[in-house]
Design a protein around this motif. Structure first.
Motif, PDB file in Angstrom:
ATOM      1  N   GLN A 177       0.839  -1.191   0.000  1.00  0.00           N
ATOM      2  CA  GLN A 177       0.000   0.000   0.000  1.00  0.00           C
ATOM      3  C   GLN A 177       0.876   1.243   0.000  1.00  0.00           C
ATOM      4  N   SER A 178       0.518   2.203  -0.825  1.00  0.00           N
ATOM      5  CA  SER A 178       1.348   3.401  -0.967  1.00  0.00           C
ATOM      6  C   SER A 178       1.020   4.460   0.067  1.00  0.00           C
ATOM      7  N   GLY A 179      -0.149   4.402   0.675  1.00  0.00           N
ATOM      8  CA  GLY A 179      -0.534   5.401   1.652  1.00  0.00           C
ATOM      9  C   GLY A 179      -0.482   4.861   3.065  1.00  0.00           C
ATOM     10  N   GLY A 180      -0.597   5.766   4.019  1.00  0.00           N
ATOM     11  CA  GLY A 180      -0.682   5.350   5.412  1.00  0.00           C
ATOM     12  C   GLY A 180       0.677   5.195   6.072  1.00  0.00           C
ATOM     13  N   MET A 181       0.632   5.123   7.392  1.00  0.00           N
ATOM     14  CA  MET A 181       1.851   4.963   8.174  1.00  0.00           C
ATOM     15  C   MET A 181       2.344   3.524   8.084  1.00  0.00           C
ATOM     16  N   PRO A 182       3.660   3.316   8.185  1.00  0.00           N
ATOM     17  CA  PRO A 182       4.197   1.950   8.152  1.00  0.00           C
ATOM     18  C   PRO A 182       3.609   1.052   9.230  1.00  0.00           C
ATOM     19  N   LEU A 183       3.216   1.631  10.369  1.00  0.00           N
ATOM     20  CA  LEU A 183       2.598   0.832  11.436  1.00  0.00           C
ATOM     21  C   LEU A 183       1.395   0.048  10.937  1.00  0.00           C
ATOM     22  N   TYR A 184       0.694   0.631   9.929  1.00  0.00           N
ATOM     23  CA  TYR A 184      -0.522  -0.002   9.425  1.00  0.00           C
ATOM     24  C   TYR A 184      -0.274  -0.779   8.131  1.00  0.00           C
ATOM     25  N   ARG A 185       0.986  -0.888   7.733  1.00  0.00           N
ATOM     26  CA  ARG A 185       1.307  -1.638   6.515  1.00  0.00           C
ATOM     27  C   ARG A 185       1.902  -3.011   6.816  1.00  0.00           C
ATOM     28  N   VAL A 186       2.042  -3.360   8.090  1.00  0.00           N
ATOM     29  CA  VAL A 186       2.572  -4.683   8.435  1.00  0.00           C
ATOM     30  C   VAL A 186       1.597  -5.746   7.941  1.00  0.00           C
ATOM     31  N   VAL A 187       2.126  -6.743   7.234  1.00  0.00           N
ATOM     32  CA  VAL A 187       1.279  -7.793   6.673  1.00  0.00           C
ATOM     33  C   VAL A 187       0.589  -8.547   7.797  1.00  0.00           C
ATOM     34  N   GLY A 188      -0.749  -8.650   7.708  1.00  0.00           N
ATOM     35  CA  GLY A 188      -1.523  -9.337   8.733  1.00  0.00           C
ATOM     36  C   GLY A 188      -2.390  -8.376   9.507  1.00  0.00           C
ATOM     37  N   SER A 189      -2.841  -8.817  10.684  1.00  0.00           N
ATOM     38  CA  SER A 189      -3.763  -8.040  11.499  1.00  0.00           C
ATOM     39  C   SER A 189      -3.061  -6.864  12.169  1.00  0.00           C
ATOM     40  N   ILE A 190      -3.846  -5.828  12.496  1.00  0.00           N
ATOM     41  CA  ILE A 190      -3.346  -4.704  13.278  1.00  0.00           C
ATOM     42  C   ILE A 190      -2.885  -5.167  14.656  1.00  0.00           C
ATOM     43  N   GLY A 191      -3.274  -6.389  15.034  1.00  0.00           N
ATOM     44  CA  GLY A 191      -2.850  -6.946  16.315  1.00  0.00           C
ATOM     45  C   GLY A 191      -1.342  -7.051  16.450  1.00  0.00           C
ATOM     46  N   PHE A 192      -0.627  -7.159  15.310  1.00  0.00           N
ATOM     47  CA  PHE A 192       0.835  -7.190  15.378  1.00  0.00           C
ATOM     48  C   PHE A 192       1.360  -5.917  16.027  1.00  0.00           C
ATOM     49  N   MET A 193       0.801  -4.775  15.650  1.00  0.00           N
ATOM     50  CA  MET A 193       1.301  -3.507  16.159  1.00  0.00           C
ATOM     51  C   MET A 193       0.726  -3.166  17.521  1.00  0.00           C
ATOM     52  N   ALA A 194      -0.453  -3.679  17.833  1.00  0.00           N
ATOM     53  CA  ALA A 194      -1.095  -3.331  19.097  1.00  0.00           C
ATOM     54  C   ALA A 194      -0.405  -3.983  20.285  1.00  0.00           C
ATOM     55  N   THR A 195       0.228  -5.132  20.082  1.00  0.00           N
ATOM     56  CA  THR A 195       0.752  -5.918  21.197  1.00  0.00           C
ATOM     57  C   THR A 195       2.205  -5.602  21.519  1.00  0.00           C
ATOM     58  N   ILE A 196       2.984  -5.182  20.509  1.00  0.00           N
ATOM     59  CA  ILE A 196       4.426  -5.015  20.729  1.00  0.00           C
ATOM     60  C   ILE A 196       4.722  -3.675  21.408  1.00  0.00           C
ATOM     61  N   ARG A 197       5.892  -3.583  22.046  1.00  0.00           N
ATOM     62  CA  ARG A 197       6.264  -2.363  22.765  1.00  0.00           C
ATOM     63  C   ARG A 197       7.105  -1.431  21.908  1.00  0.00           C
ATOM     64  N   SER A 198       7.860  -1.995  20.966  1.00  0.00           N
ATOM     65  CA  SER A 198       8.728  -1.168  20.122  1.00  0.00           C
ATOM     66  C   SER A 198       8.633  -1.673  18.690  1.00  0.00           C
ATOM     67  N   ALA A 199       8.634  -0.742  17.729  1.00  0.00           N
ATOM     68  CA  ALA A 199       8.556  -1.113  16.311  1.00  0.00           C
ATOM     69  C   ALA A 199       9.673  -0.431  15.541  1.00  0.00           C
ATOM     70  N   LEU A 200      10.456  -1.229  14.802  1.00  0.00           N
ATOM     71  CA  LEU A 200      11.555  -0.733  13.987  1.00  0.00           C
ATOM     72  C   LEU A 200      11.248  -1.009  12.521  1.00  0.00           C
ATOM     73  N   PHE A 201      11.651  -0.095  11.646  1.00  0.00           N
ATOM     74  CA  PHE A 201      11.362  -0.238  10.223  1.00  0.00           C
ATOM     75  C   PHE A 201      12.643  -0.065   9.417  1.00  0.00           C
ATOM     76  N   MET A 202      12.866  -0.991   8.489  1.00  0.00           N
ATOM     77  CA  MET A 202      14.067  -1.002   7.656  1.00  0.00           C
ATOM     78  C   MET A 202      13.679  -0.643   6.236  1.00  0.00           C
ATOM     79  N   GLY A 203      14.400   0.296   5.648  1.00  0.00           N
ATOM     80  CA  GLY A 203      14.129   0.715   4.282  1.00  0.00           C
ATOM     81  C   GLY A 203      15.307   1.496   3.728  1.00  0.00           C
ATOM     82  N   ASN A 204      15.042   2.304   2.696  1.00  0.00           N
ATOM     83  CA  ASN A 204      16.104   3.099   2.070  1.00  0.00           C
ATOM     84  C   ASN A 204      16.253   4.444   2.761  1.00  0.00           C
ATOM     85  N   ASP A 205      17.482   4.945   2.756  1.00  0.00           N
ATOM     86  CA  ASP A 205      17.731   6.326   3.168  1.00  0.00           C
ATOM     87  C   ASP A 205      17.068   7.235   2.130  1.00  0.00           C
ATOM     88  N   PRO A 206      16.099   8.069   2.520  1.00  0.00           N
ATOM     89  CA  PRO A 206      15.401   8.902   1.536  1.00  0.00           C
ATOM     90  C   PRO A 206      16.320   9.920   0.851  1.00  0.00           C
TER      91      PRO A 206
END
Length: 594
Positions: free
Chosen positions: A432-461
């Motif tokens: 998906q091109s829109g939205g925050m990465p928190l909501y782009r994790v494949v699967g249920s939003i439950g992945f983001m609701a339960t964890i304490r810290s979230a890290l994202f790996m990608g390109n240096d803009p």
């Protein structure tokens, strides 16, 4: 792994804080235990308590599994219970506890090598270096204690009769290696003798062991219950079931027919505990952290770097600090160990003696989670990597159902809280091109609701040739700065590694932006952006910020469009980067000069 245990003079101090510092300096973990007050009652002040020797639950709620090397926590516990006692866990240690003449004679007859010894109010503790595979067992007027789930009181603890535990002044000052003959004493255990006359045959094993666990679970803690059940399994079952199955039976018994008093009531922990981190502020202990990104964006290379730095005790990326612990458990469903994971770890410089792996890929069913829990209680990993979470959920769970994701991650969180481990779970992002990465994790939003810290790996803009690690979610701390990495090496016969080079103000949204190629005829905005870049660049290097400011001043294109144009022109060789990091500038490429 504990390689030696030498007595230090400070261990003989009557000040428990000084003694605790010495035990921790020797590589041991400590637990603060309730002691005896002036009225010969337990310092927990519970009217019916006759146990003594139980942990100060406000700080060590999981007994030996809450053992610590944090002196701040130890000081807080002793401020709470000034008359408390001190204990060490028996990870890589075995102690023979003698409390009567029969036990003393039995051990003397074995002619075990002399070792360091504690004089206790009722007898003595002989400490040997090394653990037993068969767990704790009892002898006439003696106990053989071992394992990371066990602890023993150490000097300067005070016994019920007002007599202190003291290290023997005469004799060895270093723990002797574990004698092979100790294991042979197990057959003299009363439990073993009774089991010789009572056999549990195949077909009745699980049911019988489960009934034993249910009958005992209200009288002993889970660690003791598991040890008892393992001993019964080993000695009484005609063909013992695997230890993982015993652990699952203990867990099932703990959930079976739970009374309301076990579920509801006043809090047992009444003083806050400090947050602990394996890598501040990115990866907390006692919790699950998510690492997500698109395929090919360096997640596995980052994990290899983390494992190498944790297991070898080296400093963490762009940090002067080292991880608080060196043991790592790796579960990898996506990479072959010998051909992919091992070469990466070797190139990153890991210590293989501090790494354990899941030998074969198996989804984490309830039974296998209990087996992993038993292993974590025993080996006490500091970091657990699960690559990927969706793979280990298995086919029986639906990763798109929040309740199933929440239950799975909730059990992992319980494990992290119980053992003090930092669990790092990997995940992919959708397209998906829109939205925050928190909501782009494949699967249920439950992945983001339960964890304490979230890290994202990608390109240096700001530099498409570099990778970036952004901190997208942090509960309990501030977010860390985005860390920039260069990919070093790689090729047919070489494994690439990541090297941290700088930090950036880029956000997780910047790092995980979905880049899409132009569809159909290019837009006027894009054409204008390309024309501006070609107009401003020549042989003289120009900072990209200067070009971006000109685009904004002329209202030519948005920042995201300018970044996409830069990436495309660089890929085509029409513009060339000069320098790295904040000093990077750009010139015109050969094929765009006139």
């Amino acid at each position: 792994m504990l390689k030696e245990f030498q007595l230090l003079e400070q261990m003989r101090s009557d000040d428990p804080l000084k003694a605790a510092e010495a035990y921790i300096a020797a590589g041991l973990k400590v637990v603060v235990i309730h002691g005896v007050d002036e009225d010969s009652k337990c310092t927990c002040r519970k009217p019916k308590c006759k146990a003594f020797k139980h942990p100060v639950s406000e700080f060590f709620s999981h007994g030996a599994h809450s053992a610590t090397t944090d002196m701040k926590l130890v000081r807080r516990a002793f401020r709470k219970v000034p008359n408390g006692n001190l204990a060490i866990t028996l990870d890589d240690l075995t102690v023979i506890d003698i409390d009567g003449p029969e036990g003393r004679q039995l051990i003397a007859d074995q002619r075990f090598p002399r070792t360091i010894k504690v004089r206790t109010p009722r007898g003595s503790h002989s400490h040997y270096l090394g653990g037993l595979s068969g767990k704790t067992f009892k002898l006439p007027q003696a106990d053989v204690l071992t394992g990371a789930d066990r602890y023993v009181l150490v000097p300067p603890s005070l016994g019920a009769g007002g007599k202190r535990y003291r290290w023997a002044t005469m004799g060895p000052q270093e723990a002797a290696p574990l004698p092979a003959g100790i294991e042979q004493l197990r057959r003299r255990s009363p439990a073993t003798a009774r089991a010789a006359h009572t056999k549990i045959f195949e077909g009745a094993r699980n049911d019988t062991l489960f009934k034993i666990a249910c009958s005992l679970r209200r009288h002993v803690d889970q660690d003791m219950l598991q040890s008892i059940l393992q001993e019964v399994n080993r000695t009484a079952c005609e063909t013992p079931v695997p230890d993982s199955e015993v652990a699952a039976l203990v867990a099932s018994a703990g959930r079976y027919d739970t009374e309301s008093a076990d579920l509801f009531g006043p809090p047992t922990i009444r003083e806050s505990l400090p947050l602990e981190f394996l890598w501040y502020p990115y990866i907390p202990r006692h919790a699950v952290t998510l690492l997500a990104g698109d395929p090919g964006k360096g997640k596995s290379l980052l994990v290899a770097q983390l494992i190498a730095r944790v297991t070898s005790g080296r400093r963490l990326p762009l940090s002067g600090k080292r991880a608080s612990g060196r043991r790592v458990l790796l579960l990898s469903a996506e990479d072959n160990w010998a051909r992919v994971s091992l070469p990466r770890l070797e190139k990153a410089g890991f210590d293989i003696d501090n790494l354990h792996i899941m030998q074969k890929f198996r989804s984490l069913t309830d039974e296998r989670i209990e087996a992993m829990a038993a292993f974590m209680r025993e080996w006490r990993p500091d970091l657990v990597v699960i690559d990927t979470l969706s793979a280990y959920m298995g086919g029986a769970r639906d990763m798109h159902r929040q309740n199933e994701v929440g239950e799975f991650l909730g059990r992992l969180t319980e494990l992290a809280e119980e053992t003090g481990a930092a669990i790092l779970g990997l995940a992919h992002l959708n397209k998906q091109s829109g939205g925050m990465p928190l909501y782009r994790v494949v699967g249920s939003i439950g992945f983001m609701a339960t964890i304490r810290s979230a890290l994202f790996m990608g390109n240096d803009p700001d530099d498409p040739e570099r990778l970036a690690l952004a901190h997208g979610k942090a509960n309990g701390s501030e977010k860390g700065p985005t860390i920039l990495f260069e990919r070093v090496g790689g090729g047919k016969n070489e494994v690439p590694i990541l090297r941290a080079v700088d930090t950036s103000p880029a956000t997780d949204a910047d790092v995980c932006r979905v880049e899409r190629g132009p569809v159909g005829r290019p837009s006027a905005e894009r054409d204008a952006a390309i024309a501006l870049v070609q107009e401003m660049l020549s042989d003289k290097p120009v900072a990209w910020e200067t070009i971006q400011a000109a685009a904004e001043a002329r209202a030519i294109a948005s920042k995201s469009t300018m970044n996409l144009v830069r990436a495309d022109l660089a890929r085509e060789g029409k513009i060339v980067q000069v320098g790295r990091g904040k000093a990077a500038k750009w010139i015109s490429g050969d094929d765009s000069r006139e």
